[in-house]
Design an enzyme around this catalytic site. Structure first.
Site, PDB file in Angstrom:
ATOM      1  N   ASP A 135       2.842  -0.016  10.465  1.00  0.00           N
ATOM      2  CA  ASP A 135       2.983   1.504  10.243  1.00  0.00           C
ATOM      3  C   ASP A 135       2.805   2.021  11.912  1.00  0.00           C
ATOM      4  O   ASP A 135       2.143   3.389  12.048  1.00  0.00           O
ATOM      5  CB  ASP A 135       1.855   2.168   9.414  1.00  0.00           C
ATOM      6  CG  ASP A 135       2.129   1.725   7.989  1.00  0.00           C
ATOM      7  OD1 ASP A 135       3.251   1.459   7.507  1.00  0.00           O
ATOM      8  OD2 ASP A 135       1.197   1.354   7.423  1.00  0.00           O
ATOM      9  N   ASN A 181       7.247  -5.082   0.833  1.00  0.00           N
ATOM     10  CA  ASN A 181       5.970  -4.222   0.953  1.00  0.00           C
ATOM     11  C   ASN A 181       6.258  -3.554   2.290  1.00  0.00           C
ATOM     12  O   ASN A 181       5.270  -2.764   2.612  1.00  0.00           O
ATOM     13  CB  ASN A 181       4.919  -5.454   0.909  1.00  0.00           C
ATOM     14  CG  ASN A 181       5.325  -6.538   2.008  1.00  0.00           C
ATOM     15  OD1 ASN A 181       6.333  -6.743   2.602  1.00  0.00           O
ATOM     16  ND2 ASN A 181       4.276  -7.563   2.300  1.00  0.00           N
ATOM     17  N   ALA A 182       6.966  -3.619   3.240  1.00  0.00           N
ATOM     18  CA  ALA A 182       7.265  -2.871   4.244  1.00  0.00           C
ATOM     19  C   ALA A 182       7.849  -1.405   4.063  1.00  0.00           C
ATOM     20  O   ALA A 182       8.651  -1.460   3.181  1.00  0.00           O
ATOM     21  CB  ALA A 182       7.902  -3.645   5.316  1.00  0.00           C
ATOM     22  N   GLY A 183       7.335  -0.480   4.763  1.00  0.00           N
ATOM     23  CA  GLY A 183       8.138   0.967   4.724  1.00  0.00           C
ATOM     24  C   GLY A 183       8.520   1.223   6.026  1.00  0.00           C
ATOM     25  O   GLY A 183       7.374   1.676   6.796  1.00  0.00           O
ATOM     26  N   HIS A 184       9.765   1.039   6.673  1.00  0.00           N
ATOM     27  CA  HIS A 184      10.082   1.499   7.593  1.00  0.00           C
ATOM     28  C   HIS A 184      10.749   2.963   7.859  1.00  0.00           C
ATOM     29  O   HIS A 184      11.988   3.171   7.281  1.00  0.00           O
ATOM     30  CB  HIS A 184      10.992   0.628   8.566  1.00  0.00           C
ATOM     31  CG  HIS A 184      10.274  -0.772   8.898  1.00  0.00           C
ATOM     32  ND1 HIS A 184      11.031  -1.710   9.739  1.00  0.00           N
ATOM     33  CD2 HIS A 184       8.972  -1.005   8.691  1.00  0.00           C
ATOM     34  CE1 HIS A 184      10.066  -2.948   9.727  1.00  0.00           C
ATOM     35  NE2 HIS A 184       9.106  -2.452   9.297  1.00  0.00           N
ATOM     36  N   THR A 220      -1.581 -10.042   4.789  1.00  0.00           N
ATOM     37  CA  THR A 220      -0.231 -10.150   3.665  1.00  0.00           C
ATOM     38  C   THR A 220      -0.160 -11.516   3.725  1.00  0.00           C
ATOM     39  O   THR A 220      -0.936 -12.523   4.120  1.00  0.00           O
ATOM     40  CB  THR A 220       0.908  -9.332   4.729  1.00  0.00           C
ATOM     41  OG1 THR A 220       1.930  -9.212   3.146  1.00  0.00           O
ATOM     42  CG2 THR A 220       1.251 -10.084   5.728  1.00  0.00           C
ATOM     43  N   GLY A 232       8.191  12.169  19.150  1.00  0.00           N
ATOM     44  CA  GLY A 232       8.436  12.617  17.844  1.00  0.00           C
ATOM     45  C   GLY A 232       8.951  11.778  16.889  1.00  0.00           C
ATOM     46  O   GLY A 232       9.207  10.582  17.294  1.00  0.00           O
TER      47      GLY A 232
HETATM   48  P1  IMP Z   1       0.867  -7.033   0.679  1.00  0.00           P
HETATM   49  O1  IMP Z   1       1.494  -7.302   1.929  1.00  0.00           O
HETATM   50  O2  IMP Z   1       1.347  -6.386  -0.396  1.00  0.00           O
HETATM   51  O3  IMP Z   1       0.214  -8.360   0.061  1.00  0.00           O
HETATM   52  O4  IMP Z   1      -0.908  -6.308   1.117  1.00  0.00           O
HETATM   53  C1  IMP Z   1      -1.625  -7.108   1.871  1.00  0.00           C
HETATM   54  C2  IMP Z   1      -2.332  -5.975   2.877  1.00  0.00           C
HETATM   55  O5  IMP Z   1      -1.270  -5.730   3.741  1.00  0.00           O
HETATM   56  C3  IMP Z   1      -2.610  -4.811   2.175  1.00  0.00           C
HETATM   57  O6  IMP Z   1      -3.747  -4.291   2.856  1.00  0.00           O
HETATM   58  C4  IMP Z   1      -1.450  -3.815   2.570  1.00  0.00           C
HETATM   59  O7  IMP Z   1      -1.970  -2.487   2.483  1.00  0.00           O
HETATM   60  C5  IMP Z   1      -1.097  -4.293   3.706  1.00  0.00           C
HETATM   61  N1  IMP Z   1       0.470  -4.097   4.067  1.00  0.00           N
HETATM   62  C6  IMP Z   1       1.545  -4.860   3.658  1.00  0.00           C
HETATM   63  N2  IMP Z   1       2.532  -4.474   4.347  1.00  0.00           N
HETATM   64  C7  IMP Z   1       2.126  -3.461   5.115  1.00  0.00           C
HETATM   65  C8  IMP Z   1       3.066  -2.473   5.685  1.00  0.00           C
HETATM   66  O8  IMP Z   1       4.354  -2.663   5.855  1.00  0.00           O
HETATM   67  N3  IMP Z   1       2.493  -1.377   6.546  1.00  0.00           N
HETATM   68  C9  IMP Z   1       1.004  -1.317   6.442  1.00  0.00           C
HETATM   69  N4  IMP Z   1       0.185  -2.159   5.719  1.00  0.00           N
HETATM   70  C10 IMP Z   1       0.956  -3.220   4.939  1.00  0.00           C
HETATM   71 MG    MG Z   2       5.046   1.277   7.074  1.00  0.00          MG
END
Ligand code: IMP
Ligand code: MG
Length: 337
Positions: free
Chosen positions: A13, A40-43, A190, A322
């Site tokens: 993030d 699990n990522a959000g870009h 992760t 920004g």
């Molecule tokens: P997982 O990757 O979903 O197994 O989560 C494991 C840990 O990594 C948790 O604390 C999540 O919040 C964190 N996490 C996983 N992917 C991201 C990401 O893209 N951004 C921020 N935190 C992440």
């Molecule tokens: Mg993110």
């Protein structure tokens, strides 16, 4: 910078989406390969007045001639992938490696209970259980799913061919250095390594082929889920400072802390960074909002950037002013001479 790897130096993030989208437009990038764990990522990409939250496709979709690939190391959620292809109208330029493993409903279910949900506080997107099954060699691959057939390709071959032809290539890392299974804050991390070396491996690029590693930092630090965060602030204090953020994938509150020079220094080492990007300078120094040249940044902002450079010993080449893709100070040319 023919082959550039972009990774995050903190806990995710930090604005990789913005940096990748900018670099792809600026460099007319031929190929961007998504590395990292999976959805699990959000870009977040804000371009031409629209906000996109990308979980599977590379953030380089904004450059409409860029080929968008997903490397074999990455886990696919077909539903999310197909949705993003539709939203970005990119069906003709997306390629998924045959060997990407696929997240199934059972993985998501397992990720939403017990130790993973309660202790680690994962994103619940199924990536940990899917990687566990991958290690057991029972997981299904992209080639086993008919809805993915038309996107299947040999990603390492495509990426290396582009590099060998001297084209600009981006490798998009995900999560952050301190969420790495090897180098992060275990067990609060992760399900695999997410440093630059792992990103290269995810897409099948060897270490000798990489020209630049950009490590992305935010002007302050945030993390979601469990695990340590040095000098963590209360939510009230974060709100006061304008650092109170909400997570892209889960909608959870992000915990926050001031910029950590110690973590940044180590992230430069672990990723072999050649340069750094520093985002959200406008959140710390509102007078810098939308600024596009270094000279126009305030004295305070410049002093902070200089301190960061002095501590981490690599140049801060890109400065985010920004959320928009083009709200950036790009010092790459200036610092070359
Ligand atoms: P997982 O990757 O979903 O197994 O989560 C494991 C840990 O990594 C948790 O604390 C999540 O919040 C964190 N996490 C996983 N992917 C991201 C990401 O893209 N951004 C921020 N935190 C992440
Ligand atoms: Mg993110």
């Amino acid at each position: 910078m023919p082959c550039t790897v972009v990774v995050c130096g903190f806990f995710g993030d930090t604005g990789k989406g913005k940096i990748i989208s900018y670099l792809s437009l600026k460099g007319k990038t031929a190929v961007t390969a998504r590395a990292g764990v999976g959805p699990n990522a959000g870009h977040t990409v804000v371009y031409k007045g629209k906000e996109y939250k990308m979980r599977m496709l590379p953030s380089a979709f904004v450059y409409d001639k860029c080929r968008l690939l997903i490397g074999p190391g990455v886990l696919i959620n077909p539903e999310i992938l197909l949705q993003e292809i539709q939203i970005t109208k990119s069906q003709n330029r997306v390629g998924v490696d045959h060997q990407c493993a696929v997240i199934e409903p059972k993985h998501i279910e397992a990720d939403k209970k017990g130790h993973l949900a309660q202790k680690i506080k994962t994103t619940g997107s199924g990536t940990g259980p899917c990687n566990a099954e991958r290690a057991l060699r029972t997981v299904k691959l992209a080639r086993d799913f008919s809805e993915l057939k038309k996107f299947l390709t040999d990603v390492p071959l495509e990426v290396n061919t582009a590099i060998n032809e001297g084209k600009n290539v981006l490798i998009e890392g995900t999560q952050g250095t301190y969420l790495s299974l090897f180098h992060g804050t275990y067990p609060y991390c992760t399900s695999k390594d997410v440093t630059a070396s792992a990103a290269c491996s995810d897409v099948g690029v060897g270490p000798t082929k990489v020209d630049d590693v950009v490590v992305v930092f935010k002007a302050y630090t945030t993390r979601v889920g469990g695990g340590p965060l040095p000098n963590e602030l209360s939510w009230e204090e974060a709100e006061k400072r304008g650092w109170a953020e909400v997570a892209t994938v889960t909608g959870r509150r992000r915990r926050s802390a001031p910029f950590s020079y110690e973590l940044a220094k180590r992230a430069v080492m672990l990723n072999g960074a050649t340069q750094a990007a520093l985002t959200k300078i406008d959140v710390m120094f509102p007078e810098c909002k939308g600024v596009k040249s270094y000279e126009e940044l305030s004295k305070e902002a410049k002093a902070f950037i200089e301190k960061v450079e002095k501590e981490i010993q690599v140049p801060v080449t890109l400065i985010g002013t920004g959320p928009g893709t083009l709200e950036i100070v790009d010092r790459r040319e200036e610092l070359k001479s």
